[in-house]
Scaffold this motif. Structure first.
Motif, mmCIF file in Angstrom:
data_model
loop_
_atom_site.group_PDB
_atom_site.id
_atom_site.type_symbol
_atom_site.label_atom_id
_atom_site.label_comp_id
_atom_site.label_asym_id
_atom_site.label_seq_id
_atom_site.Cartn_x
_atom_site.Cartn_y
_atom_site.Cartn_z
ATOM 1 N N ASP A 63 -6.486 -15.002 0.719
ATOM 2 C CA ASP A 63 -6.935 -14.480 -0.559
ATOM 3 C C ASP A 63 -6.976 -15.546 -1.649
ATOM 4 O O ASP A 63 -7.645 -15.376 -2.645
ATOM 5 C CB ASP A 63 -6.043 -13.310 -0.987
ATOM 6 C CG ASP A 63 -6.814 -12.282 -1.795
ATOM 7 O OD1 ASP A 63 -7.972 -12.006 -1.424
ATOM 8 O OD2 ASP A 63 -6.267 -11.776 -2.778
ATOM 9 N N LYS A 113 -8.866 -0.569 -2.521
ATOM 10 C CA LYS A 113 -9.846 0.513 -2.387
ATOM 11 C C LYS A 113 -9.522 1.374 -1.169
ATOM 12 O O LYS A 113 -9.585 2.606 -1.222
ATOM 13 C CB LYS A 113 -11.259 -0.081 -2.273
ATOM 14 C CG LYS A 113 -12.350 0.938 -2.060
ATOM 15 C CD LYS A 113 -12.643 1.739 -3.319
ATOM 16 C CE LYS A 113 -13.869 2.615 -3.131
ATOM 17 N NZ LYS A 113 -13.582 4.026 -3.278
ATOM 18 N N TYR A 114 -9.152 0.741 -0.060
ATOM 19 C CA TYR A 114 -8.761 1.470 1.150
ATOM 20 C C TYR A 114 -7.574 2.382 0.837
ATOM 21 O O TYR A 114 -7.563 3.553 1.219
ATOM 22 C CB TYR A 114 -8.399 0.489 2.269
ATOM 23 C CG TYR A 114 -7.794 1.160 3.484
ATOM 24 C CD1 TYR A 114 -8.601 1.801 4.409
ATOM 25 C CD2 TYR A 114 -6.418 1.163 3.683
ATOM 26 C CE1 TYR A 114 -8.060 2.435 5.524
ATOM 27 C CE2 TYR A 114 -5.862 1.798 4.793
ATOM 28 C CZ TYR A 114 -6.682 2.430 5.703
ATOM 29 O OH TYR A 114 -6.132 3.058 6.795
ATOM 30 N N ASP A 167 -8.655 5.413 -1.313
ATOM 31 C CA ASP A 167 -9.399 6.394 -0.512
ATOM 32 C C ASP A 167 -8.471 7.143 0.441
ATOM 33 O O ASP A 167 -8.574 8.358 0.608
ATOM 34 C CB ASP A 167 -10.515 5.713 0.282
ATOM 35 C CG ASP A 167 -11.619 5.163 -0.622
ATOM 36 O OD1 ASP A 167 -11.669 5.527 -1.813
ATOM 37 O OD2 ASP A 167 -12.430 4.348 -0.127
ATOM 38 N N THR A 196 -11.590 -11.044 -2.791
ATOM 39 C CA THR A 196 -12.115 -9.724 -2.438
ATOM 40 C C THR A 196 -11.220 -8.969 -1.470
ATOM 41 O O THR A 196 -11.275 -7.748 -1.416
ATOM 42 C CB THR A 196 -13.528 -9.825 -1.816
ATOM 43 O OG1 THR A 196 -13.446 -10.595 -0.627
ATOM 44 C CG2 THR A 196 -14.504 -10.455 -2.787
ATOM 45 N N MET A 197 -10.391 -9.668 -0.713
ATOM 46 C CA MET A 197 -9.546 -8.978 0.266
ATOM 47 C C MET A 197 -8.566 -8.023 -0.420
ATOM 48 O O MET A 197 -8.378 -6.896 0.030
ATOM 49 C CB MET A 197 -8.801 -9.980 1.141
ATOM 50 C CG MET A 197 -8.224 -9.341 2.379
ATOM 51 S SD MET A 197 -7.526 -10.527 3.507
ATOM 52 C CE MET A 197 -8.963 -10.947 4.451
ATOM 53 N N TYR A 238 -2.408 -11.338 3.814
ATOM 54 C CA TYR A 238 -3.598 -12.040 3.330
ATOM 55 C C TYR A 238 -3.348 -13.002 2.168
ATOM 56 O O TYR A 238 -4.276 -13.456 1.534
ATOM 57 C CB TYR A 238 -4.688 -11.030 2.952
ATOM 58 C CG TYR A 238 -4.328 -10.087 1.838
ATOM 59 C CD1 TYR A 238 -4.414 -10.475 0.515
ATOM 60 C CD2 TYR A 238 -3.915 -8.789 2.116
ATOM 61 C CE1 TYR A 238 -4.080 -9.610 -0.495
ATOM 62 C CE2 TYR A 238 -3.595 -7.913 1.104
ATOM 63 C CZ TYR A 238 -3.684 -8.330 -0.200
ATOM 64 O OH TYR A 238 -3.358 -7.471 -1.202
ATOM 65 N N ASN A 291 -8.966 -6.602 -3.273
ATOM 66 C CA ASN A 291 -9.761 -5.482 -3.797
ATOM 67 C C ASN A 291 -10.083 -4.468 -2.705
ATOM 68 O O ASN A 291 -9.998 -3.261 -2.924
ATOM 69 C CB ASN A 291 -11.062 -5.989 -4.433
ATOM 70 C CG ASN A 291 -10.806 -6.776 -5.704
ATOM 71 O OD1 ASN A 291 -9.769 -6.635 -6.328
ATOM 72 N ND2 ASN A 291 -11.750 -7.627 -6.068
ATOM 73 N N ARG A 292 -10.462 -4.965 -1.534
ATOM 74 C CA ARG A 292 -10.778 -4.070 -0.415
ATOM 75 C C ARG A 292 -9.538 -3.294 0.022
ATOM 76 O O ARG A 292 -9.613 -2.099 0.315
ATOM 77 C CB ARG A 292 -11.353 -4.856 0.763
ATOM 78 C CG ARG A 292 -12.804 -5.272 0.559
ATOM 79 C CD ARG A 292 -13.469 -5.690 1.860
ATOM 80 N NE ARG A 292 -12.733 -6.688 2.602
ATOM 81 C CZ ARG A 292 -12.948 -7.993 2.546
ATOM 82 N NH1 ARG A 292 -13.891 -8.476 1.756
ATOM 83 N NH2 ARG A 292 -12.243 -8.832 3.272
ATOM 84 N N ALA A 293 -8.399 -3.967 0.069
ATOM 85 C CA ALA A 293 -7.147 -3.305 0.472
ATOM 86 C C ALA A 293 -6.771 -2.229 -0.543
ATOM 87 O O ALA A 293 -6.319 -1.142 -0.170
ATOM 88 C CB ALA A 293 -6.023 -4.327 0.623
#
Length: 152
Positions: free
Chosen positions: A51, A63-64, A67, A56-57, A47, A59-61
């Motif tokens: 990016d 967070k994934y 988790d 935001t990509m 990305y 950040n999402r990666a």
């Protein structure tokens, strides 16, 4: 020469293959009373261009990854592993796992699934597990899953 593992690194990416590798890693860690190190590498090559326009990509990666590792940590604890560490890295899993993370944590065993989430890359330039096997300085266990056997 000792035949006991102390630092077991298991690569997880959310794939079925990684799930099998994790389960095997838990069993080996328990038998050896070893530290289990969970690692997820956010593959930034995927990305980088996108990016630049939208942050935001990443950040999402991230967070994934958090988790995913939290879930694996919870499961390993429930299954009786006492010493667990989790690491999120960024870059190419093929090089980051064997050359950076394994070296930094002094891994004596790397466990990974035979196939991961990136089927296109595997087809074009070889699998992550293949690269880890070739470049790691310690033992490597490549775990096959029932899913892969059905695909053949």
């Amino acid at each position: 020469m000792t035949l006991k593992y102390s630092n077991i690194l298991v690569a997880v990416d959310g794939s079925k293959s990684a799930e099998y590798a994790f389960k095997k890693a838990v069993q080996i860690a328990k038998r050896n009373q070893a530290t289990l190190i969970l690692v997820h590498v956010v593959d930034t090559r995927a990305y980088v261009a996108i990016d630049a326009y939208d942050g935001t990509m990443a950040n999402r990666a991230g967070k994934y990854a958090e988790d995913l590792l939290a879930g694996y940590r919870k499961e390993a604890t429930k299954l009786g592993v006492e010493n667990i560490n989790a690491i999120i890295e960024y870059g190419s899993p093929k090089t980051v796992i064997p050359r950076k993370v394994a070296k930094e944590i002094n891994a004596d065993l790397i466990i990974c699934g035979a196939t991961g989430l990136n089927a296109v890359e595997r087809l074009l330039i070889g699998s992550v597990s293949e690269h880890i096997t070739r470049s790691a300085k310690c033992d490597v266990l490549v775990v096959r899953s029932e899913v892969e056997e059905e695909e053949i």
